[in-house]
Design a protein around this motif. Structure first.
Motif, PDB file in Angstrom:
ATOM      1  N   GLN A  19     -45.729 -44.502 -21.800  1.00  0.00           N
ATOM      2  CA  GLN A  19     -47.394 -44.783 -22.002  1.00  0.00           C
ATOM      3  C   GLN A  19     -47.768 -43.572 -23.013  1.00  0.00           C
ATOM      4  O   GLN A  19     -48.508 -43.885 -24.077  1.00  0.00           O
ATOM      5  N   THR A  20     -46.985 -42.811 -23.834  1.00  0.00           N
ATOM      6  CA  THR A  20     -47.392 -41.926 -23.975  1.00  0.00           C
ATOM      7  C   THR A  20     -47.351 -42.610 -25.866  1.00  0.00           C
ATOM      8  O   THR A  20     -46.180 -42.497 -26.177  1.00  0.00           O
ATOM      9  N   PRO A  21     -48.205 -42.360 -26.312  1.00  0.00           N
ATOM     10  CA  PRO A  21     -48.267 -43.827 -27.776  1.00  0.00           C
ATOM     11  C   PRO A  21     -47.066 -42.521 -29.028  1.00  0.00           C
ATOM     12  O   PRO A  21     -47.382 -41.778 -28.839  1.00  0.00           O
ATOM     13  N   GLY A  22     -46.046 -43.889 -29.481  1.00  0.00           N
ATOM     14  CA  GLY A  22     -45.617 -42.997 -30.576  1.00  0.00           C
ATOM     15  C   GLY A  22     -43.996 -43.079 -29.532  1.00  0.00           C
ATOM     16  O   GLY A  22     -43.185 -42.408 -30.124  1.00  0.00           O
ATOM     17  N   VAL A  23     -44.151 -43.046 -28.475  1.00  0.00           N
ATOM     18  CA  VAL A  23     -42.784 -42.180 -28.142  1.00  0.00           C
ATOM     19  C   VAL A  23     -41.859 -44.075 -27.198  1.00  0.00           C
ATOM     20  O   VAL A  23     -42.401 -44.688 -26.553  1.00  0.00           O
ATOM     21  N   LEU A  62     -48.700 -33.524 -24.797  1.00  0.00           N
ATOM     22  CA  LEU A  62     -48.870 -32.804 -23.886  1.00  0.00           C
ATOM     23  C   LEU A  62     -51.120 -33.475 -23.530  1.00  0.00           C
ATOM     24  O   LEU A  62     -51.607 -32.611 -22.969  1.00  0.00           O
ATOM     25  N   ALA A  63     -50.963 -34.644 -24.325  1.00  0.00           N
ATOM     26  CA  ALA A  63     -52.271 -35.382 -23.334  1.00  0.00           C
ATOM     27  C   ALA A  63     -52.350 -36.280 -22.695  1.00  0.00           C
ATOM     28  O   ALA A  63     -51.084 -36.992 -22.392  1.00  0.00           O
ATOM     29  N   SER A  64     -53.235 -35.961 -22.253  1.00  0.00           N
ATOM     30  CA  SER A  64     -52.576 -37.679 -20.833  1.00  0.00           C
ATOM     31  C   SER A  64     -53.081 -39.050 -22.296  1.00  0.00           C
ATOM     32  O   SER A  64     -54.288 -38.750 -22.885  1.00  0.00           O
ATOM     33  N   PRO A  65     -52.304 -39.977 -22.214  1.00  0.00           N
ATOM     34  CA  PRO A  65     -52.238 -41.197 -22.389  1.00  0.00           C
ATOM     35  C   PRO A  65     -53.557 -41.860 -22.967  1.00  0.00           C
ATOM     36  O   PRO A  65     -54.555 -41.553 -20.965  1.00  0.00           O
ATOM     37  N   PRO A  66     -54.651 -42.775 -23.120  1.00  0.00           N
ATOM     38  CA  PRO A  66     -55.591 -43.163 -23.188  1.00  0.00           C
ATOM     39  C   PRO A  66     -55.957 -44.358 -22.108  1.00  0.00           C
ATOM     40  O   PRO A  66     -54.816 -44.458 -21.479  1.00  0.00           O
ATOM     41  N   GLY A  67     -56.259 -44.378 -21.094  1.00  0.00           N
ATOM     42  CA  GLY A  67     -56.612 -45.500 -20.255  1.00  0.00           C
ATOM     43  C   GLY A  67     -55.414 -45.197 -19.036  1.00  0.00           C
ATOM     44  O   GLY A  67     -55.262 -46.197 -17.707  1.00  0.00           O
ATOM     45  N   ILE A  72     -52.181 -46.090 -14.184  1.00  0.00           N
ATOM     46  CA  ILE A  72     -51.520 -44.492 -12.171  1.00  0.00           C
ATOM     47  C   ILE A  72     -51.917 -45.997 -11.519  1.00  0.00           C
ATOM     48  O   ILE A  72     -51.071 -46.638 -10.470  1.00  0.00           O
ATOM     49  N   ASP A  73     -53.682 -46.466 -10.853  1.00  0.00           N
ATOM     50  CA  ASP A  73     -53.801 -46.606 -10.026  1.00  0.00           C
ATOM     51  C   ASP A  73     -53.420 -48.524 -10.231  1.00  0.00           C
ATOM     52  O   ASP A  73     -52.698 -48.705  -8.814  1.00  0.00           O
ATOM     53  N   LYS A  74     -53.139 -49.264 -11.163  1.00  0.00           N
ATOM     54  CA  LYS A  74     -52.846 -50.441 -11.192  1.00  0.00           C
ATOM     55  C   LYS A  74     -51.170 -50.532 -10.605  1.00  0.00           C
ATOM     56  O   LYS A  74     -50.760 -51.335  -9.615  1.00  0.00           O
ATOM     57  N   THR A  75     -50.417 -49.800 -11.418  1.00  0.00           N
ATOM     58  CA  THR A  75     -49.025 -49.240 -10.866  1.00  0.00           C
ATOM     59  C   THR A  75     -48.434 -49.295  -9.751  1.00  0.00           C
ATOM     60  O   THR A  75     -47.925 -49.982  -8.517  1.00  0.00           O
TER      61      THR A  75
END
Length: 369
Positions: A19-23, A62-67, A72-75
């Motif tokens: 989920q990390t943007p850019g990865v 190193l930051a939590s991805p947006p939303g 996590i809950d959905k998955t």
């Protein structure tokens, strides 16, 4: 972030990497090769990460991805439902065939019989706007190959894909549908009932996180999974500029066999298959041709059955002899047979309803059987 059981921590770390943007997949694999599992990536310092990626991306890691908590809950809730499974590159159940391809997905969201991911598989693909004969070929080839024990992979699209899944579900080999949306979405909606049947008797697979909508770039990309799971790819019908040719190209790059069914030189949907054959794809006329080429041994007899002709009047039988597998205009048929247009129209309709011919735009007809 809310506390979650330790058993889910590894999955959450993989989900965070995804989920990390850019990865993307390539960057993720480089990070995994350097640091190990995702949890170790996130335990690394900004300086250590910056040796491999840009400082900006290191900060994002190193930051939590947006939303992220919502994802996590959905998955986790989705995975708790019977028949649902999330596989990561590190899991023992991750299909070995995908580990062989240049760009294996980080995660797979699986709905249905996950064991099919290790089955001997053939991909069957083709046009969304298939002809009647193309639909029949896809369904009959897939049914025969499934009866022999081969699993059939395809993309759950309209046309050839849907026919391949339907045929495969009739045999023990069953089918895998690789989709370009989240595993909790059915696209196109017209295939909803088929998707439910596949989830019950086969397997639905996606590399995309839950709730990912139908985005155009995702569909060509998922084709590498369709071919990657398989020993080979059969192209049933394809135009000269077709997404099916992308799948065939990926299959060749992955070292898989490529098969193609030839068709009429007048049909636009045969041009892609003929192009593949000229480039070295193997021309096939029966399911047995594929089984022999793959050296797939089975004790199950392969049905070569064609659509059975219904009883026809003598005049209809005579008319059918004048119709080839190439398109012919009804005016030409009237000239050849001497049958008046009114009677000819009636007989052509009868032959079409009996499955003997296909009506094409512009008053053209062609034989099916």
């Amino acid at each position: 972030m809310e506390h979650v059981p330790d058993a889910h921590q590894d999955l959450i770390a993989w989900l965070r990497l995804e989920q990390t943007p850019g990865v993307g997949n390539e960057t993720a694999r480089r990070l995994l090769a350097r640091f190990g599992l995702p949890a170790q990536i996130f335990a690394a310092s900004h300086a250590a990460l910056s040796e491999l990626v840009s400082p900006r991306l290191a900060k994002a890691l190193l930051a939590s991805p947006p939303g992220f908590q919502e994802q996590i809950d959905k998955t986790l809730a989705w995975q708790e439902q019977p028949g649902n499974l999330v596989l990561t590159l590190a899991d023992a159940g991750y299909p070995r065939s995908l580990l062989e391809i240049p760009d294996p997905p980080l995660m797979l969201y699986v709905k249905g019989r996950a064991a099919l991911l290790e089955a001997a598989t053939l991909a069957v693909v083709g046009s969304r706007n298939a002809t009647v004969q193309g639909i029949r070929n896809a369904e009959q080839f897939s049914a025969s190959l499934s009866s022999a024990g081969l699993c059939i992979s395809s993309g759950l699209a309209a046309g050839i894909d849907a026919a391949a899944h339907q045929g495969a579900l009739t045999g023990p080999g069953s089918t895998i549908a690789v989709i370009g949306t989240g595993a909790d979405i059915v696209y196109p909606a017209r295939n909803r009932n088929l998707a439910h049947l596949i989830a019950e008797g086969g397997c639905i697979v996606s590399e995309y996180s839950l709730s990912t909508p139908a985005l155009a770039p995702n569909f060509p990309r998922r084709n590498r999974i369709i071919s990657g799971l398989a020993k080979g790819v059969l192209v049933v019908e394809a135009a000269a500029q077709s997404g099916s040719l992308i799948t065939a190209r990926m299959a060749a790059e992955q070292g898989r066999e490529v098969f193609a069914i030839p068709g009429s030189i007048h049909s636009p949907l045969s041009k892609g298959c003929h192009q593949l054959i000229r480039q070295g794809a193997k021309l096939v006329e029966s399911a047995q041709d594929i089984l022999e080429e793959l050296q797939f041994h089975t004790k199950t007899a392969i049905s070569q059955a064609q659509p059975q002709a219904s009883f026809m009047e003598a005049s209809e039988a005579g008319l059918l002899k004048e119709i080839s597998f190439d398109p012919v205009h009804m005016d030409v048929l009237a000239s050849r047979t001497g049958i008046d247009i009114a009677s000819l129209t009636t007989e052509l309709l009868s032959l079409e309803l009996n499955g003997q011919l296909e009506a094409l735009p512009g008053g053209y007809y062609r034989r099916l059987a």
